[in-house]
Design an enzyme around this catalytic site. Sequence first.
Site, PDB file in Angstrom:
ATOM      1  N   ASP A   1       0.842  -1.196   0.000  1.00 16.27           N
ATOM      2  CA  ASP A   1       0.000   0.000   0.000  1.00 16.27           C
ATOM      3  C   ASP A   1       0.877   1.246   0.000  1.00 16.27           C
ATOM      4  OD1 ASP A   1      -2.826   1.275   0.627  1.00 16.27           O
ATOM      5  OD2 ASP A   1      -1.382   2.237   1.959  1.00 16.27           O
TER       6      ASP A   1
ATOM      7  N   TYR B   1       3.361  10.056  -0.587  1.00 23.89           N
ATOM      8  CA  TYR B   1       4.428   9.534   0.267  1.00 23.89           C
ATOM      9  C   TYR B   1       5.790   9.811  -0.370  1.00 23.89           C
ATOM     10  CZ  TYR B   1       0.576   6.878   2.431  1.00 23.89           C
ATOM     11  OH  TYR B   1      -0.597   6.509   3.043  1.00 23.89           O
TER      12      TYR B   1
ATOM     13  N   GLN C   1     -10.061   2.440   3.794  1.00 23.66           N
ATOM     14  CA  GLN C   1      -8.844   2.400   4.611  1.00 23.66           C
ATOM     15  C   GLN C   1      -8.923   3.501   5.657  1.00 23.66           C
ATOM     16  OE1 GLN C   1      -4.079   3.258   4.102  1.00 23.66           O
ATOM     17  NE2 GLN C   1      -5.092   2.157   2.441  1.00 23.66           N
TER      18      GLN C   1
ATOM     19  N   LEU D   1      -0.080   0.161  14.832  1.00 24.07           N
ATOM     20  CA  LEU D   1       0.936   0.280  15.880  1.00 24.07           C
ATOM     21  C   LEU D   1       1.086   1.726  16.350  1.00 24.07           C
ATOM     22  CD1 LEU D   1       3.659  -2.056  14.315  1.00 24.07           C
ATOM     23  CD2 LEU D   1       2.210  -2.557  16.287  1.00 24.07           C
TER      24      LEU D   1
ATOM     25  N   ARG E   1       2.000   4.239  14.668  1.00 23.12           N
ATOM     26  CA  ARG E   1       3.247   4.762  14.097  1.00 23.12           C
ATOM     27  C   ARG E   1       4.465   4.420  14.956  1.00 23.12           C
ATOM     28  NH1 ARG E   1       0.709  10.043  10.965  1.00 23.12           N
ATOM     29  NH2 ARG E   1      -1.377   9.155  10.922  1.00 23.12           N
TER      30      ARG E   1
ATOM     31  N   LYS F   1       9.167   0.423  21.985  1.00 23.21           N
ATOM     32  CA  LYS F   1      10.581   0.814  21.973  1.00 23.21           C
ATOM     33  C   LYS F   1      10.791   2.293  22.279  1.00 23.21           C
ATOM     34  CE  LYS F   1      10.991   1.463  16.939  1.00 23.21           C
ATOM     35  NZ  LYS F   1      11.682   0.974  15.724  1.00 23.21           N
TER      36      LYS F   1
ATOM     37  N   ARG G   1       6.272  12.228  14.191  1.00 26.16           N
ATOM     38  CA  ARG G   1       5.795  11.520  15.376  1.00 26.16           C
ATOM     39  C   ARG G   1       6.156  12.236  16.673  1.00 26.16           C
ATOM     40  NH1 ARG G   1       8.129   5.688  14.071  1.00 26.16           N
ATOM     41  NH2 ARG G   1       9.830   7.032  13.333  1.00 26.16           N
TER      42      ARG G   1
ATOM     43  N   GLY H   1       4.186  -0.936   8.365  1.00 28.51           N
ATOM     44  CA  GLY H   1       5.351  -0.375   7.694  1.00 28.51           C
ATOM     45  C   GLY H   1       6.632  -1.045   8.148  1.00 28.51           C
TER      46      GLY H   1
ATOM     47  N   GLN I   1      12.612  -5.642   9.997  1.00 28.17           N
ATOM     48  CA  GLN I   1      11.275  -5.244  10.417  1.00 28.17           C
ATOM     49  C   GLN I   1      10.211  -5.906   9.542  1.00 28.17           C
ATOM     50  OE1 GLN I   1      11.307  -0.973  10.218  1.00 28.17           O
ATOM     51  NE2 GLN I   1      12.493  -0.714  12.099  1.00 28.17           N
TER      52      GLN I   1
END
Length: 333
Positions: free
Chosen positions: A52, A57, A193, A224, A226, A232, A245, A295, A301
């Site tokens: 996606d 972006y 979405q 999540l 972001r 973490k 963020r 992501g 990841q």
Amino acid sequence: MEYRKLGTTDLNLSVITYGAFAIGGSMWGGNEKQDSIDAIHASLDHGITSIDTAPFYGFGLSEELIGEAIKGRDRSKIQILTKFGLVWDKSNNGKGEHFFDASDEQGNPVPVFKFASKENIIKEAEESLKRLGTDYIDLLQIHWPDATTPISETMEAMELLIQQGKIKAAGLCNYDLSQMQTAAETIKLASNQVSYSMLNRGIENELVPFSIANDISIIAYSPLERGLLTGKYFKNARLKSDDHRNGYFGQFNPELVEAFLNKIQPVADSQNATLSQLVLRWTTLQPGIAIVLAGARNAKQAIENAAAINISISDEELNFINENLALISQQLA
């Protein structure tokens, strides 16, 4: 990996779908090109068949990287989801609805407009096809509602693209219930979405029941939050100064979120899983949620995200998570 049919279409998407916002770099503190390509390759190699993205972006960079990454791969086994309707250049001559001001690589302001006219949709679709290096898009989605363009005009443009074979299905992003109902009068919708996470469950009240009743799949983004729900950022992780963020996380109560994550950490540990994997898997199990975006900025990841689908959460564990989630939700309200 598990795969689910998107709405009433013939598209089968990987339940964990690769979300390509961050690899665009813009608003995320930049990106490393090879790491991004490696993340896409690792996703595809570990069962994630759906990607996606959106023109916005990275101002086209995300789509370009995807086009480079999938070159030489079997296109029929990859589902590309992209969008239209956020215009940042001057080609629209100020038409549409001003959304916000982004920044270019030099830190200069870039006005972004919501603009979903028929002419603009056709234009953006052609540009996306070129950047992606493909002759069709599996799912084309309007990125944000545009109050200056009738919803029927936007949907009619997507119907035309379906007839031309340039897209296989039409979807929405960030549409509320009323807007969905209006859009459905013109076109058969595949999906909507929307933002959804353990900390953001407002769609469960009206949008989820409507979507289930009308065979419209919900694609959940920011499951999540972001990265906040990975845990973490409570362990000395640092964000770059130009990472959006830094402000985004401020809407949540860090102490409550950290306490909640500490509560459910033993569930993740019992599964030999990370918190992010547990949160992703929980999200895939919620009613009406068909696809969950995740992501990844590197191969590690991406592999971790793909493996989240293998977690088996018992009814007892699910109840435990939901009970603790209810407690934190009451305090966050």
